[in-house]
Scaffold this active site. Structure first.
Site, PDB file in Angstrom:
ATOM      1  N   HIS A 120       2.851   3.214   1.687  1.00  0.00           N
ATOM      2  CA  HIS A 120       2.708   4.666   1.521  1.00  0.00           C
ATOM      3  C   HIS A 120       3.675   5.458   2.406  1.00  0.00           C
ATOM      4  O   HIS A 120       3.830   6.661   2.234  1.00  0.00           O
ATOM      5  CB  HIS A 120       1.258   5.096   1.801  1.00  0.00           C
TER       6      HIS A 120
ATOM      7  N   ASP B  76      -0.388  -2.357   0.296  1.00  0.00           N
ATOM      8  CA  ASP B  76       0.134  -1.245   1.084  1.00  0.00           C
ATOM      9  C   ASP B  76       1.146  -1.725   2.117  1.00  0.00           C
ATOM     10  O   ASP B  76       1.115  -1.343   3.288  1.00  0.00           O
ATOM     11  CB  ASP B  76      -0.998  -0.478   1.779  1.00  0.00           C
TER      12      ASP B  76
ATOM     13  N   SER C 266       1.256   4.813  10.935  1.00  0.00           N
ATOM     14  CA  SER C 266       1.221   3.894   9.795  1.00  0.00           C
ATOM     15  C   SER C 266       2.428   2.967   9.796  1.00  0.00           C
ATOM     16  O   SER C 266       3.575   3.413   9.896  1.00  0.00           O
ATOM     17  CB  SER C 266       1.177   4.675   8.485  1.00  0.00           C
TER      18      SER C 266
END
Length: 455
Positions: free
Chosen positions: A187, A217, A300
């Protein structure tokens, strides 16, 4: 009385009685005016009777004698008056104004000296003031300390700045090898048009996308022409236990090289993320490591490190308060989730090798609307096809439509999402034991996982 010109002789201002000797005059008093008819200028004393002056000097000539014989008169307009006023000797006593002036001067002088000495003393005392301080010590830290872990790992952590059609964003990644491969979250780089990678030294280079998978992901990007890369060592997420200390590194809100610390709060936590597209194609299923190390947007893709500075997870998601809660707190509330590195390693290897990742499957379609306990196999598959793929792993294991799978390798599952997460935590070809509820009776089935291409 008629006006007339005064013809009287000028008044004499002083005189002495006749017969008074000249030696009785004070110094500076003029001689007496001669009487009328006295041509000798001796004041009526015959010249011949006058006693000769001792040590007589030669007689002056006729002109000088005539000048000396001229009577002396007081001239008020002369340069100096003939009178000399004797004021006496000035008093030498101390006057009041002198005392006051001396006192004021002394006070000013003393004040100036005191002020100067005060300033000098203050400056000297200020320069000599030293507060207690610890002595300089060895800057080295134990390798297992947070500082030691951060020192080891920071050179291998990077910050990603991504531009895409929908805007720009920031994420984190870490170096996998000397060839320049970097692992991050899908993402972070999804729909990217331009990717810039910044190292801990501040050097920034462009990167290209190697491959990505939305189901896990995870994504891999690559930089070229960069020397001195320091890949991070990969650990084994199977060795992680609840309570183990961990360190997270990332760029929350674009604050690169941010280090936070915490513990492993739980393992095998089923987490789903994404789903923005609405068709389920972008949902990621993670059998996650839970940590209370602060993780925020921008973390992230960053590494979660154990006490040996080995990567045990990839920070991917956080849990905040419910959106409907008016007191909802933004950012980290101590609920962070990381993809186990064992899963990340396998996916990264596939992405580097082929650009795509494979997913382990059992070959059945699940009823995602089922609200009971467990994961129910649907009655129909996509496009009206059978819910159990003929010849697939599930069909070979004996799974039928309508079966409810309640456990995977003895671990209970509560829904279809959890079943997918448990399956994807393994590799294609791994054997599993499923507990199945059929017609009110439980049975166990052995299944060998198949493989399907990811998205």
């Amino acid at each position: 009385m008629a006006d007339r010109q005064q013809t009287d002789p000028a008044p004499q201002w002083w005189s002495r009685p006749e017969g008074t000797a000249d030696d009785g005059r004070r110094e500076g008093v003029p001689a007496p005016r001669p009487e009328a008819g006295d041509e000798s200028g001796t004041g009526g004393v015959p010249v011949e009777d006058a006693a000769p002056a001792p040590d007589a000097v030669p007689a002056p000539d006729a002109g000088e004698a005539a000048e000396a014989a001229r009577p002396v008169r007081y001239d008020p307009w002369a340069v100096e008056p003939l009178q000399v006023v004797d004021r006496g000797r000035e008093s030498r006593g101390i006057r009041l104004w002198q005392v006051v002036a001396l006192g004021v001067g002394t006070a000013l002088f003393a004040g100036g000296i005191g002020g100067y000495l005060g300033v000098l003393a203050e400056r000297q005392s200020s320069t000599r003031l030293e507060l207690p301080q610890a002595a300089a010590a060895d800057k080295g830290r134990a390798p297992e300390s947070v500082a030691g872990i951060a020192s080891t790992a920071l050179p291998g952590v990077v910050t990603l700045h991504v531009r895409g059609e929908k805007g720009s964003g920031t994420g984190t990644g870490f170096v996998l090898d000397q060839q320049g491969h970097i692992l991050t979250n899908n993402h972070v780089v999804a729909d990217s048009k331009e990717i810039a990678v910044t190292f801990s030294t501040g050097e920034s280079v462009t990167a290209e996308l190697v491959g990505r998978d939305s189901g896990y992901d995870l994504a891999v990007v690559k930089v070229s022409g960069v020397r001195g890369l320091q890949p991070l060592s990969l650990g084994n997420s199977e060795n992680v236990k609840v309570g183990d200390p961990v360190v997270a590194i990332g760029a929350p809100f674009d604050l690169s090289n941010t280090v936070t610390a915490g513990i492993i709060s739980a393992t095998g936590r089923p987490v789903t993320a994404g789903g923005d597209k609405g068709d389920g194609s972008d949902i990621s299923y993670v059998d996650a490591l839970q940590t209370d190390a602060p993780i925020n947007p921008g973390n992230s893709g960053g590494p979660l490190l154990d006490s040996k500075a080995h990567v045990v997870g990839i920070n991917s998601a956080i849990r905040g308060a419910d959106k409907d809660d008016p007191t909802r707190q933004g950012g980290s509330i101590g609920l962070g989730f990381a993809i186990p590195i064992n899963q990340g390693k396998r996916v990264a290897e596939e992405l580097i090798r082929t650009g795509r990742a494979t997913h382990p499957v059992i070959g059945v379609t699940l009823d995602m609307d089922y609200t009971g306990d467990g994961a129910r196999v649907g009655d129909k598959g996509e496009d009206g096809k059978p819910s159990v793929v003929a010849g697939g792993p599930g069909a070979r294991a004996g799974i039928r439509a309508g079966d409810v799978i309640t456990k995977v390798d003895g671990q209970r599952v509560r829904g279809g999402d959890e079943l997918i997460i448990k399956i994807r935590a393994h590799r294609p070809g791994d054997p599993l034991t499923l507990t199945v509820l059929r017609d009110g009776r439980e049975s166990t089935l052995k299944v060998v996982l198949g493989s399907a291409n990811g998205s």
